[in-house]
Write an enzyme that holds these catalytic residues in place. Structure first.
Site, PDB file in Angstrom:
ATOM      1  N   GLY A   1      -4.649  -6.803   1.685  1.00 57.94           N
ATOM      2  CA  GLY A   1      -5.286  -5.919   2.663  1.00 57.94           C
ATOM      3  C   GLY A   1      -4.564  -4.591   2.779  1.00 57.94           C
ATOM      4  N   GLU A   2      -4.695  -3.962   3.943  1.00 57.26           N
ATOM      5  CA  GLU A   2      -4.023  -2.698   4.253  1.00 57.26           C
ATOM      6  C   GLU A   2      -4.476  -1.539   3.376  1.00 57.26           C
ATOM      7  OE1 GLU A   2       0.197  -3.330   4.141  1.00 57.26           O
ATOM      8  OE2 GLU A   2       0.020  -5.321   5.027  1.00 57.26           O
ATOM      9  N   GLY A   3      -5.605  -1.685   2.696  1.00 60.60           N
ATOM     10  CA  GLY A   3      -6.090  -0.624   1.827  1.00 60.60           C
ATOM     11  C   GLY A   3      -5.592  -0.714   0.396  1.00 60.60           C
TER      12      GLY A   3
ATOM     13  N   VAL B   1       0.827  -1.202   0.000  1.00 65.42           N
ATOM     14  CA  VAL B   1       0.000   0.000   0.000  1.00 65.42           C
ATOM     15  C   VAL B   1       0.866   1.258   0.000  1.00 65.42           C
ATOM     16  CG1 VAL B   1      -0.258   0.285   2.514  1.00 65.42           C
ATOM     17  CG2 VAL B   1      -2.101   1.005   0.977  1.00 65.42           C
TER      18      VAL B   1
END
Length: 375
Positions: free
Chosen positions: A319-321, A98
């Site tokens: 994940g993590e945006g 990210v």
């Protein structure tokens, strides 16, 4: 605090403006439907901004809420319990996916430590200064936090939303940095959708083997027994079966809708928080976009309940945006096309006059022919 009060504070994006945007779209040189879902995105942004034509998305922001979850002690995650600060460190160092994407897209990143289980000295003051508590409780056997801490976390999320709106942020990409967060999120989704643990249990962003999946399913099953009795109160539900970071995200989503600030959701954690927020304010989902399909079954359940269709399906599970950030250029492209494509030129008056003369001539000829026939 009563989250149901948000129902009176949140209004849908302006329907009249959206109709104006749709009418303008009909006048563009590119035929309607040729741009697919980009048309819908442009019209949605127009309604959210109350502007026709739509304005460009020029000040997006990546906001990541961080926290550790006690349930990770059961071995339900691909990462060790209490290691979420390492995820935060990787973003700060620019070495996580990210962080690379945010750097590539020139999107500023804000990390909010809500409940990391680490010494504050390990991270910058700007990250840790909002911390509500150190880690969240093991939701299969105890509450994630107290009701007072849940309210504090929700108010923190609201304050972060206000700060972003006041600073001119025109769209937020929302993500989480957590260990054990998908277990808490799946529990919330299963409780709100009335499904069993096995239906919502996924393998998380880091991936887990079959044995860990069974442990995770059992943990969600036990957490569900504690969640179902408090379904009538969203605040109590978050305190019992969520976590401080999830409560903060829920407050952030609700206040963002109040402030008319669009949000792109990432994976199952943000989807679960959105589902809790929808339970409090049914109009709130009109301000959110689902950025991507994460592969988590609980995310699919939550998005289906909110009638949100993901923009992308690239199999991104990190994940993590990251997945939601990948959708940002698509949203920006929709805004640019809706604003900058030219409209068709209106028919010239001379052409209209010529057509009218031709119609009159045809009518006259028809009348003369009819007269000859009668004679």
């Amino acid at each position: 605090m009563n989250l149901d009060d948000f129902s009176d504070l949140i209004q849908r994006p302006d329907g009249g403006v959206r109709r104006d945007a749709e009418e303008r779209r009909e006048r563009l040189t590119v035929p309607p439907g040729a741009l697919g879902r980009l048309d819908e995105l442009g019209e949605w942004l127009s309604a959210a901004q109350q502007s026709v034509p739509v304005r460009a998305v020029e000040q997006p922001r990546l906001v990541l809420f961080a926290g550790d979850h006690g349930v990770a002690e059961l071995g339900v995650s691909g990462r060790p319990a209490g290691s979420a600060y390492e995820l935060v460190r990787a973003v700060l160092d620019g070495s996580s996916p990210v962080a690379v994407l945010a750097r590539r897209f020139s999107v500023p990143t804000r990390i909010v430590d809500v409940s990391l289980d680490c010494d504050p000295e390990l991270l910058p003051e700007s990250v840790v200064r909002h911390r509500v508590r150190r880690g969240s409780g093991r939701i299969d056997v105890e509450d994630a936090m107290t009701a007072e801490e849940a309210e504090q976390a929700i108010r923190l999320g609201m304050a972060i939303a206000d700060e972003e709106a006041d600073s001119g942020t025109d769209l937020v990409v929302l993500g989480d940095l957590s260990v054990g967060g998908t277990t808490a999120a799946a529990t919330l989704v299963a409780a709100l959708c009335g499904t069993d643990a096995s239906v919502v249990t996924g393998r998380g962003g880091a991936g887990i083997d079959d044995l860990a999946w069974m442990r995770k399913c059992a943990a969600i099953r036990d957490a569900l027994r504690r969640a179902r009795p408090v379904l009538g109160d969203q605040l109590e539900l978050l305190a019992t079966s969520g976590g401080a970071d999830l409560a903060a995200m829920t407050g952030f989503l609700l206040q963002s809708a109040v402030r008319r600030m669009p949000v792109v959701l990432d994976g199952v954690v943000s989807a679960a928080c959105a589902l809790v927020a929808q339970r409090a304010a049914f109009r709130a989902p009109d301000w959110w976009l689902a950025g991507q399909v994460s592969g988590e079954p609980a995310q699919s359940k939550a998005l289906d309940r909110m009638a949100l269709t993901p923009l992308l399906d690239h199999g991104v599970t990190v994940g993590e945006g990251s997945g939601a950030l990948l959708a940002l250029p698509l949203v920006q492209a929709a805004a640019a096309l809706a604003a900058e494509l030219p409209e068709r030129e209106p028919e010239k008056a001379e052409d209209a006059d010529e057509d009218e003369v031709a119609e009159d001539a045809e009518t006259s000829e028809s009348e003369d022919a009819a007269a000859v026939d009668r004679a």
